[in-house]
Design an enzyme around this catalytic site. Structure first.
Site, PDB file in Angstrom:
ATOM      1  N   GLY A  33       0.749  -1.259   0.000  1.00  0.00           N
ATOM      2  CA  GLY A  33       0.000   0.000   0.000  1.00  0.00           C
ATOM      3  C   GLY A  33       0.776   1.304   0.000  1.00  0.00           C
ATOM      4  O   GLY A  33       0.163   2.343  -0.210  1.00  0.00           O
ATOM      5  N   GLY A  70       3.065   2.510  -2.129  1.00  0.00           N
ATOM      6  CA  GLY A  70       3.640   2.943  -3.405  1.00  0.00           C
ATOM      7  C   GLY A  70       3.022   4.220  -3.964  1.00  0.00           C
ATOM      8  O   GLY A  70       1.870   4.552  -3.692  1.00  0.00           O
ATOM      9  N   CYS A  98       0.106   3.357  -6.144  1.00  0.00           N
ATOM     10  CA  CYS A  98      -0.675   2.257  -5.591  1.00  0.00           C
ATOM     11  C   CYS A  98      -1.964   2.823  -5.002  1.00  0.00           C
ATOM     12  O   CYS A  98      -1.944   3.861  -4.354  1.00  0.00           O
ATOM     13  CB  CYS A  98       0.174   1.612  -4.496  1.00  0.00           C
ATOM     14  SG  CYS A  98      -0.752   0.554  -3.421  1.00  0.00           S
TER      15      CYS A  98
END
Ligand code: 5GP
Length: 370
Positions: free
Chosen positions: A205, A207, A210
């Site tokens: 989570g 990124g 992301c």
């Protein structure tokens, strides 16, 4: 239902506390690290940074730029950073590119770097077809120094993933280093190492492209995830790679300070000459496209669209065009050397031992923008 009350932190929640140091300059700091692994008998000296296995950062061009950096003495070390090539290159791409015969390889031989100077990792997803393709490429190119495997799934918690890691280790024996992930907790880090991973990739989570936290509400603050997983891995003689969430060189230093043995970078390496794709002009400013590997863009490109049962968990953005990737890497390495001098770490491997974090309410002064 259960709520964990202890505080978990992200990179932006802390700063590294300066300490008395005898290091006079950044030149006194070595960013090389000799690596020995739990399961494989690969022994390497590396700069422990990896370009992420994404379409625009896990490219042969970036791997080649890093190799050229080594040939030209650019890193100031006898080692170089790695690239996890994205998994969509086919066998022919590997066959024609793995040596870089036309220039880099010749210069490496001239400079007497061993064939072990290959800085590429092969990325494999969890299915039979990809496993078969990996076996072909690795059998062909192991003698060219290809010796790292990146087993990459969005959710490393699946029981099938442990079985897959076991299967790949069985095939690989001691010849290949296996990096496997992603996970964010101790117990799964241990399980992956015991299943045959040398290095566990940590991050769900965080990124830059992301959207898992938004779409699924799932994740774990990255600094705490790295600290906890590193502690678990090191207890078993394994290693961890912090993957995602680094927005600036200071975050990379914090990841190493938290115990990461390697740090993987996506967004920080996007938008360069070597990232593939076109430069687009918007009102006189140059941009390049960057997208998550679970985004609509990636799924349309590689799978012919987003399957109906799943939501996209990545976004597509344009990032300012940033020129040569080596210039950005120079800033990252400069930042790391600086962090090491502030805390008295003469080598990157000493950074965790020398690091104390302070929790902060405000990390940066943004009065003139960020
Ligand atoms: P960054 O350095 O850009 O912050 O993070 C890079 C990492 O983000 C990658 O190595 C990978 O683990 C993760 N990532 C890449 N694409 C996607 C995506 O589409 N969805 C999610 N959830 N994570 C992604």
């Amino acid at each position: 239902m259960f709520i964990e009350e202890d505080v978990k932190l992200d990179f932006c929640d802390v700063l590294i506390k300066p300490k008395r140091s005898t290091l006079k300059s950044r030149k006194d700091v070595s960013l090389e690290r000799a690596m020995h692994y739990k399961w494989s008998n690969v022994h390497d000296v590396v700069i422990p940074l990896w370009a992420a296995n994404m379409d625009t950062t896990g490219t042969f061009e970036i791997a080649k730029a890093f190799q050229m950096g080594l040939c030209n003495g650019y890193w100031g070390e006898q080692a170089m950073p790695f690239v996890a090539l994205h998994k969509h290159y086919d066998i022919e791409d590997w066959d024609s590119t793995v040596y870089f015969p036309e220039d880099t390889n010749a210069r490496m031989v001239e400079a007497e770097f061993p064939s072990g100077s290959n800085n590429m990792a092969y990325t494999c997803g969890m299915n039979k077809k990809e496993f078969e393709k990996m076996k072909v490429v690795l059998e062909k190119h192991h003698h060219n120094g290809l010796r790292y495997i990146c087993l990459d799934v969005a959710n490393g918690y699946h029981q099938d993933f442990l079985d897959f890691v076991r299967k790949v280790r069985e095939w690989a024996g001691k010849r290949f280093v296996i990096v496997a992930g992603n996970v964010v907790t101790r117990e799964m880090t241990e399980a992956l190492i015991l299943a045959g991973a040398d290095v566990v990739k940590v991050g769900i989570g965080p990124g830059s492209v992301c959207t898992t936290r938004k779409v699924a509400g799932v994740g774990y603050p990255q600094l705490s995830a790295v600290m906890e997983c590193a502690d678990a891995a090191h207890g078993l003689e394994g290693h961890v790679m912090a993957d995602g969430g680094c927005t600036c060189p200071g975050d990379v230093a914090k990841a190493f300070g938290a115990g990461a043995d390697f740090v993987m970078l996506g967004g920080m390496l996007a938008g360069h000459d070597e990232s593939g794709g076109e430069v687009v002009d918007v009102d006189g400013t140059a941009y390049k496209r960057f997208y998550g590997m679970s985004s609509d863009t990636a799924m349309e490109k590689h799978n012919g669209g987003v399957a109906t049962y799943r939501a996209s968990e990545g976004k597509t953005v344009t990032v300012p065009y940033r020129g040569a990737v080596l210039d950005t890497m120079k800033e990252v390495l400069g930042g790391l050397r600086s962090a090491c001098t502030y805390v008295g770490a003469s080598q990157i491997k000493y950074l965790p031992k020398c690091t104390s974090f302070v929790r902060v309410n405000r990390q940066l002064n943004n009065v003139f923008g960020s």
